[in-house]
Structure formats: C-alpha cells, structure tokens
Design a protein around this motif. Structure first.
Motif, PDB file in Angstrom:
ATOM      1  N   ARG A 198       0.834  -1.211   0.000  1.00 14.28           N
ATOM      2  CA  ARG A 198       0.000   0.000   0.000  1.00 14.28           C
ATOM      3  C   ARG A 198       0.869   1.261   0.000  1.00 14.28           C
ATOM      4  O   ARG A 198       0.573   2.229  -0.694  1.00 14.28           O
ATOM      5  N   GLU A 201       2.061   1.828  -3.447  1.00 12.39           N
ATOM      6  CA  GLU A 201       0.990   2.277  -4.355  1.00 12.39           C
ATOM      7  C   GLU A 201       0.463   3.656  -4.018  1.00 12.39           C
ATOM      8  O   GLU A 201       0.210   4.468  -4.893  1.00 12.39           O
ATOM      9  N   LYS A 202       0.241   3.889  -2.725  1.00 16.30           N
ATOM     10  CA  LYS A 202      -0.472   5.116  -2.336  1.00 16.30           C
ATOM     11  C   LYS A 202       0.445   6.293  -2.044  1.00 16.30           C
ATOM     12  O   LYS A 202       0.012   7.431  -2.084  1.00 16.30           O
ATOM     13  N   LEU A 205       4.542   5.784  -5.374  1.00 15.30           N
ATOM     14  CA  LEU A 205       4.248   5.946  -6.811  1.00 15.30           C
ATOM     15  C   LEU A 205       3.673   7.332  -7.156  1.00 15.30           C
ATOM     16  O   LEU A 205       4.172   7.970  -8.095  1.00 15.30           O
ATOM     17  N   ARG A 233      -0.144  -6.819  -9.128  1.00 15.82           N
ATOM     18  CA  ARG A 233      -0.850  -5.685  -8.534  1.00 15.82           C
ATOM     19  C   ARG A 233       0.003  -4.409  -8.602  1.00 15.82           C
ATOM     20  O   ARG A 233      -0.497  -3.325  -8.927  1.00 15.82           O
ATOM     21  N   LEU A 234       1.276  -4.538  -8.312  1.00 18.80           N
ATOM     22  CA  LEU A 234       2.150  -3.358  -8.335  1.00 18.80           C
ATOM     23  C   LEU A 234       2.307  -2.807  -9.750  1.00 18.80           C
ATOM     24  O   LEU A 234       2.339  -1.595  -9.961  1.00 18.80           O
ATOM     25  N   ALA A 237      -0.666  -0.804 -10.711  1.00 18.21           N
ATOM     26  CA  ALA A 237      -0.586   0.542 -10.125  1.00 18.21           C
ATOM     27  C   ALA A 237       0.387   1.397 -10.936  1.00 18.21           C
ATOM     28  O   ALA A 237       0.100   2.560 -11.249  1.00 18.21           O
TER      29      ALA A 237
END
Ligand code: NIG
Ligand code: FE
Length: 415
Positions: A198, A201-202, A205, A233-234, A237
């Motif tokens: 997270r 991603e949050k 990035l 998943r990464l 993103a």
C-alpha cells in the motif's frame, strides 16, 4: 558553429543494423561490417561512413584509429549503481559456505544495503555513483539504466531517484531511471506485507510520478521478495501512473513472473537463471518483452547460467546487461559480460554484441538514437586496440581492449 570530427584508419567498423525491433532468433547475431573505413561525425551524430580508398573529408578534428575496430558503445540496460557501500563481508561469508538467500534471510543482502543507504546523504551518494559511471564510460558504456531499490521507504527511495536525476544531468551519456521500491520487504514491515504494498501504491508511486522521477517500474519477483500476484498488482498501479514495466524474475525460482510480464507487456524480464520450457514458449510468443540476461550475477554467486541458446532458438530477443550492484554483481564491466555470455552461455560473439548494444537500447527505449552505428544516430562508440577478429574480444577475456571511447561529443582515453 558545428563541430566536425573524422575518425580514420579504422580497421573494421562492426555494428548491429538499425533495426526497429529487437533482433531475435537467427537475426540475434546479425551485424554489419565495414573494413578500412573512416567515420564522419558532426555535432555528435554520425554523418557518413566512407572507405579509406576515397578522399578523406576535411574536418576540424581528426583521430587516427591505428587500424583498431570501431564498435557501438555498450548500452547497459540493468544496473543498481547508486549504492552507499560495498558488501565484501558477505562475499567472504559465501566463500565460507552461506548462500546469497541465507545471507538475505539473516538481514544481509538488500536490507544491509538499505540500512547504509538510508544513513548516507544525497551528495555522497551522487559523488560515489558519478565516479562509478565515469569508470564505466572509460570501459565503453555509452548509455545506462539505474534502479532505485536500496531505500525501501518513501524518503530514501525518492532520495535515490533524485540522485539518479542529478546523474542524468551531470554525465555525457543518457540514463533511464527505474523505480524498484519492491526490491525487498523492509524489516519494519515484516508480517505487514500488505501495508508495504500500500505504501508503494499510495505514497511512493504518486510522488514519484508527480515529480517525474522514473521512466520504469521494476519488481523483484522471487521467494525472498514478492510473489507473482503482488508483482501483478504493483505493475497495475505503475501503469496507472504511466510507468512501463520491467521485472526481476526467475533468478532462483520460477514462480509466475514471466506470465505477469507478458500480461503487462513488460519492456524486459531480467535474470532468467531458472526458466521452464513453457515460460520460454510464452516469451517467444510475445516478442515485445526482451529477455535481459545478466551473466556476471550467476558468475559471482556461483549459480547456473540462463539458457541463452534455448531462448535464442525459440526466437526470444536477448539483451545483456551488467546488473552492477554491491550484492550479486559488483562490476559494471560489459567486456566481462560479453565474455561470460560466450564462454558460459554459448552465445556467439556477434549475438552477444547485438545483445549488449542494439537490444539493450531497445530494452530502455533508446533504440532510435543509440545501440548501432548508422548515419543519423548518435556517435557513441568504442575504438578498440587492433584485433584480428570480433571474436578476439570475448576470447581474450579480462584484457583491456579499449583504445578510446567517444560519447556525448567527448573523448575518454585512459592512456
Ligand atoms: O539483480 N536480484 C535482486 N537484485 C539484485 C541484487 C541486489 C543486491 O543483492 O543488492 C540483482 O541481482
Ligand atoms: Fe538487478
């Protein structure tokens, strides 16, 4: 006023052709050779290649190549050369019998590098990396990719990427930056994998994208790092932020990274020491993903080498890079990479040259300006000492074959 340079008395000029796609299969070793030639360079770009039997153009500057060969400068498309400290202690531990993965599990390896990098300031990191890059330029490297991945928190990952941005501005060769926040799970997130994902991603990035600090996103898909579904998943993103994918995969285990790479149309899959037949087949069907082999890593770690011949025979385009990093390849010497590719992976000298130049340029989207020597391309080139044949260079391994290097309108000579 435009600067003109004539390099004359070239024994043989050797280059991959100017191919719009990476070369593969029976074209992997396709090269063009011109004997007894000169090359005319204007403002750092190739104007013309001509025969020594025709009149020499008059130019402001000249260089007598003494019958040496001219090759395109290497494009090293996979390095981790921003790091704070060497790790020769782990090297000795491995000589005594510990494995790379055991060292990683004990908090050595990437985590060890992250600890040191977090404590080192930006200026020091910059100066150390700058020195490494100039050493590589003297060895004939004319373009580089550099990854983050030794920060493993937002502050330190951004610090690494800012160092790479400063390096881009400071050196005469192009550099591409890759965000590798998913290189290892940092110790403060053990048992909190989801929270670290997270964070990438949050927080990381969005900030990296906003500041334009990276060209690619890479993930280490491996048992000691991240799973295939985490990688997937990464990269999803990353795509939302416009970053193209690269994956470190199949270094020690085959665990689904290649399927994920193909799904994301990754620019390259890197390592492939351990690769199953169905994975080779999958790559062969999707030739937009280049297989980047890093033979100095299995050399240094005493691991098996990637099956280069099987990959070429299946039609997978191969690039070669150094993986320059303090843990698994403390060398960025592309001559050694070339020799290992031929000696240990049975690549032909021509196949390995194409892999280390044109296909490397494709792997970091520099193929329109670099990777081969034709009019219109940038003149990033190596003048070698005289040699009987191209095969002499990987054959006479460990010797210094460089007479001079010309990159970014500048000469680099060691003697
Ligand atoms: O490409 N495999 C993961 N990363 C690097 C090694 C990093 C390190 O040991 O510091 C590699 O081999
Ligand atoms: Fe690597």
């Amino acid at each position: 006023m435009s600067e003109s340079l004539l390099i004359h008395h070239i024994g043989c000029l050797v280059s991959a052709p100017a191919a719009a796609t990476p070369l593969s299969g029976n074209q992997q070793g396709q090269i063009e050779t011109h004997e007894d030639v000169w090359i005319l360079i204007e403002d750092g770009h190739i104007q013309r290649i001509g025969s020594m039997h025709e009149p020499l153009p008059r130019t402001q500057h000249t260089y007598h190549a003494q019958g040496g060969m001219v090759l395109p400068a290497f494009v090293d498309s996979h390095t981790h050369l921003v790091f704070a400290a060497s790790r020769e202690g782990e090297f000795v531990d491995r000589i005594r019998g510990l494995s790379y993965q055991e060292i990683a599990q004990r908090g050595g390896g990437i985590i060890n590098s992250a600890k040191k990098l977090r404590q080192t300031d930006e200026q020091q990191l910059f100066e150390q990396a700058l020195e490494r890059i100039y050493q590589l330029i003297h060895l004939g490297t004319g373009a580089l990719e550099i990854k983050s991945g030794y920060g493993l928190n937002a502050e330190a990952e951004l610090k690494m990427l800012r160092v790479i941005r400063r390096l881009k501005e400071a050196v005469p060769i192009p550099i591409k930056a890759t965000f590798l926040g998913a290189h290892a799970l940092p110790p403060e997130y053990v048992n909190q994998r989801k929270a670290y994902l997270r964070l990438i991603e949050k927080e990381m990035l969005p900030r990296i994208a906003e500041q334009g600090l990276a060209d690619y996103m890479d993930v280490f898909c491996e048992q000691v790092a991240f799973t295939a579904s985490e990688t997937d998943r990464l990269l999803d993103a990353a795509a939302r932020y416009g970053l193209k994918a690269k994956i470190h995969t199949n270094q020690f285990h085959s665990m689904g990274g290649i399927e994920v790479a193909v799904k994301h149309q990754a620019r390259s899959v890197d390592h492939l020491e351990v690769v199953a037949p169905h994975e080779i087949e999958l790559l062969a069907q999707h030739r937009t993903t280049i297989a980047t082999l890093l033979p100095s890593a299995p050399f240094f770690l005493n691991d098996p080498y990637p099956p280069a011949r099987r990959l070429i025979d299946a039609g997978v385009p191969l690039a070669l890079a150094s993986d320059y990093n303090p843990g698994s390849s403390p060398s960025g010497n592309m001559w050694l990479v070339w020799a290992l590719a031929c000696i240990k992976m049975r690549m032909l000298p021509q196949e390995a040259l194409v892999a280390a130049t044109l296909n490397g340029a494709h792997a970091i989207d520099l193929d329109t300006s670099l990777g081969s020597l034709q009019p219109g391309k940038r003149a990033h080139l190596i003048i070698t000492r005289p040699a009987p044949h191209l095969a002499y260079f990987p054959y006479a391994f460990g010797q210094n074959h460089v007479q001079a290097v010309y990159v970014g309108n500048k000469w680099f000579k060691t003697h």
